[in-house]
Design a protein around this motif. Structure first.
Motif, PDB file in Angstrom:
ATOM      1  N   LEU A  31       0.836  -1.211   0.000  1.00 27.70           N
ATOM      2  CA  LEU A  31       0.000   0.000   0.000  1.00 27.70           C
ATOM      3  C   LEU A  31       0.869   1.259   0.000  1.00 27.70           C
ATOM      4  CD1 LEU A  31      -2.804  -1.098   2.478  1.00 27.70           C
ATOM      5  CD2 LEU A  31      -3.041  -0.673   0.017  1.00 27.70           C
ATOM      6  N   PHE A  32       1.977   1.218   0.731  1.00 32.03           N
ATOM      7  CA  PHE A  32       2.925   2.329   0.728  1.00 32.03           C
ATOM      8  C   PHE A  32       3.418   2.604  -0.693  1.00 32.03           C
ATOM      9  CE2 PHE A  32       7.456   3.516   0.802  1.00 32.03           C
ATOM     10  CZ  PHE A  32       7.373   4.763   1.404  1.00 32.03           C
ATOM     11  N   ARG A  33       3.725   1.537  -1.433  1.00 32.35           N
ATOM     12  CA  ARG A  33       4.198   1.683  -2.812  1.00 32.35           C
ATOM     13  C   ARG A  33       3.150   2.376  -3.677  1.00 32.35           C
ATOM     14  NH1 ARG A  33       5.800  -3.029  -3.174  1.00 32.35           N
ATOM     15  NH2 ARG A  33       4.494  -4.119  -4.644  1.00 32.35           N
ATOM     16  N   ILE A  34       1.893   2.039  -3.488  1.00 31.00           N
ATOM     17  CA  ILE A  34       0.817   2.681  -4.259  1.00 31.00           C
ATOM     18  C   ILE A  34       0.694   4.152  -3.870  1.00 31.00           C
ATOM     19  CG2 ILE A  34      -1.679   2.730  -4.634  1.00 31.00           C
ATOM     20  CD1 ILE A  34      -1.568  -0.368  -4.462  1.00 31.00           C
ATOM     21  N   LEU A  35       0.798   4.445  -2.582  1.00 34.37           N
ATOM     22  CA  LEU A  35       0.726   5.839  -2.125  1.00 34.37           C
ATOM     23  C   LEU A  35       1.894   6.675  -2.642  1.00 34.37           C
ATOM     24  CD1 LEU A  35      -0.464   5.313   1.556  1.00 34.37           C
ATOM     25  CD2 LEU A  35      -1.803   6.191  -0.370  1.00 34.37           C
ATOM     26  N   MET A  36       3.007   6.049  -2.930  1.00 33.01           N
ATOM     27  CA  MET A  36       4.179   6.768  -3.418  1.00 33.01           C
ATOM     28  C   MET A  36       4.010   7.232  -4.866  1.00 33.01           C
ATOM     29  SD  MET A  36       5.782   6.894  -0.689  1.00 33.01           S
ATOM     30  CE  MET A  36       7.044   7.938  -1.307  1.00 33.01           C
ATOM     31  N   PRO A  78       1.515   9.045  -6.591  1.00 27.81           N
ATOM     32  CA  PRO A  78       1.250  10.473  -6.814  1.00 27.81           C
ATOM     33  C   PRO A  78       2.334  11.372  -6.217  1.00 27.81           C
ATOM     34  CG  PRO A  78      -0.294   9.575  -5.204  1.00 27.81           C
ATOM     35  CD  PRO A  78       0.473   8.419  -5.774  1.00 27.81           C
ATOM     36  N   ILE A  79       2.977  10.902  -5.154  1.00 30.49           N
ATOM     37  CA  ILE A  79       4.051  11.696  -4.557  1.00 30.49           C
ATOM     38  C   ILE A  79       5.244  11.761  -5.512  1.00 30.49           C
ATOM     39  CG2 ILE A  79       5.701  11.811  -2.642  1.00 30.49           C
ATOM     40  CD1 ILE A  79       3.425  10.531  -0.910  1.00 30.49           C
ATOM     41  N   ALA A 120      10.261   2.840  -3.500  1.00 28.09           N
ATOM     42  CA  ALA A 120       9.104   2.017  -3.854  1.00 28.09           C
ATOM     43  C   ALA A 120       9.561   0.696  -4.479  1.00 28.09           C
ATOM     44  CB  ALA A 120       8.185   2.779  -4.810  1.00 28.09           C
ATOM     45  N   ALA A 161       0.404  -2.989  -7.813  1.00 26.67           N
ATOM     46  CA  ALA A 161       1.238  -1.862  -7.368  1.00 26.67           C
ATOM     47  C   ALA A 161       2.460  -1.713  -8.268  1.00 26.67           C
ATOM     48  CB  ALA A 161       1.660  -2.072  -5.913  1.00 26.67           C
TER      49      ALA A 161
END
Length: 186
Positions: free
Chosen positions: A9-14, A16-17, A40, A68
């Motif tokens: 999930l962290f990888r997916i959140l990264m 747009p960042i 990521a 992801a």
């Protein structure tokens, strides 16, 4: 929720960042975007390792991990194609993204037929992914208005990974061919 799934999930959140940072009007923005992408990419390896080591594999993780990976690679490639505006960037990106769509559909279809194992990830796919991620890390770090040896190296690595991408697609399609080919009518 377990550690491997949190990393995925962290990888997916990264995503747009990473994209947002890349477009910041700062000289350091490409380097930071590259570092975010690298973090990521490392979580991709690390979440799989932890899932096996801690015996925390889940159906959710098995589904989300490859999604992801494809999302962050596709987002990075789209950004690179837009900023570099070059055939040498665009063609490998189209090959890589197109192959991911074809193989994802093939795996889904083969799973419906109970033949998912015949198109499982192999070592060629892992080498391709490693080279592809390395190329993207290098290319994200480079100013697209400057021609540097590092950008040339990144482009070469991306083009080689596109060739490996096609090769791995052929390997998967050949493995699935007995199921895909039309049956002779009697």
């Amino acid at each position: 929720m377990n550690i491997p799934n949190i990393l995925t999930l962290f990888r997916i959140l990264m995503i747009p960042i990473c994209v947002g940072v890349y477009y910041l009007p700062q000289v350091w923005a490409p380097w930071l975007a590259s570092a975010i992408f690298l973090a990521a990419a490392i979580t991709d390896w690390f979440d799989g390792y932890l899932a096996r080591k801690l015996e925390q594999s889940t159906p959710f993780g098995a589904f989300l991990d490859p999604v992801a990976d494809k999302l962050i690679v596709a987002a990075a490639l789209v950004v690179l194609v837009e900023s570099h505006a070059s055939l040498w960037m665009t063609l490998p990106a189209v090959v890589i993204i197109g192959r991911e769509i074809v193989i994802s559909a093939l795996r889904e279809w083969m799973a419906e037929l109970g033949k998912r194992a015949s198109v499982a990830v192999n070592m060629l796919g892992k080498v391709k992914t490693t080279l592809q991620m390395t190329a993207i890390v290098i290319l994200l770090s480079q100013d697209p208005t400057q021609d540097t040896w590092l950008e040339g190296l990144g482009l070469l690595a991306l083009q080689i990974s596109a060739v490996l991408t096609l090769w791995s697609m052929i390997v998967y399609l050949r493995a699935a061919w007995p199921v895909l080919r039309p049956k002779a009518t009697e």
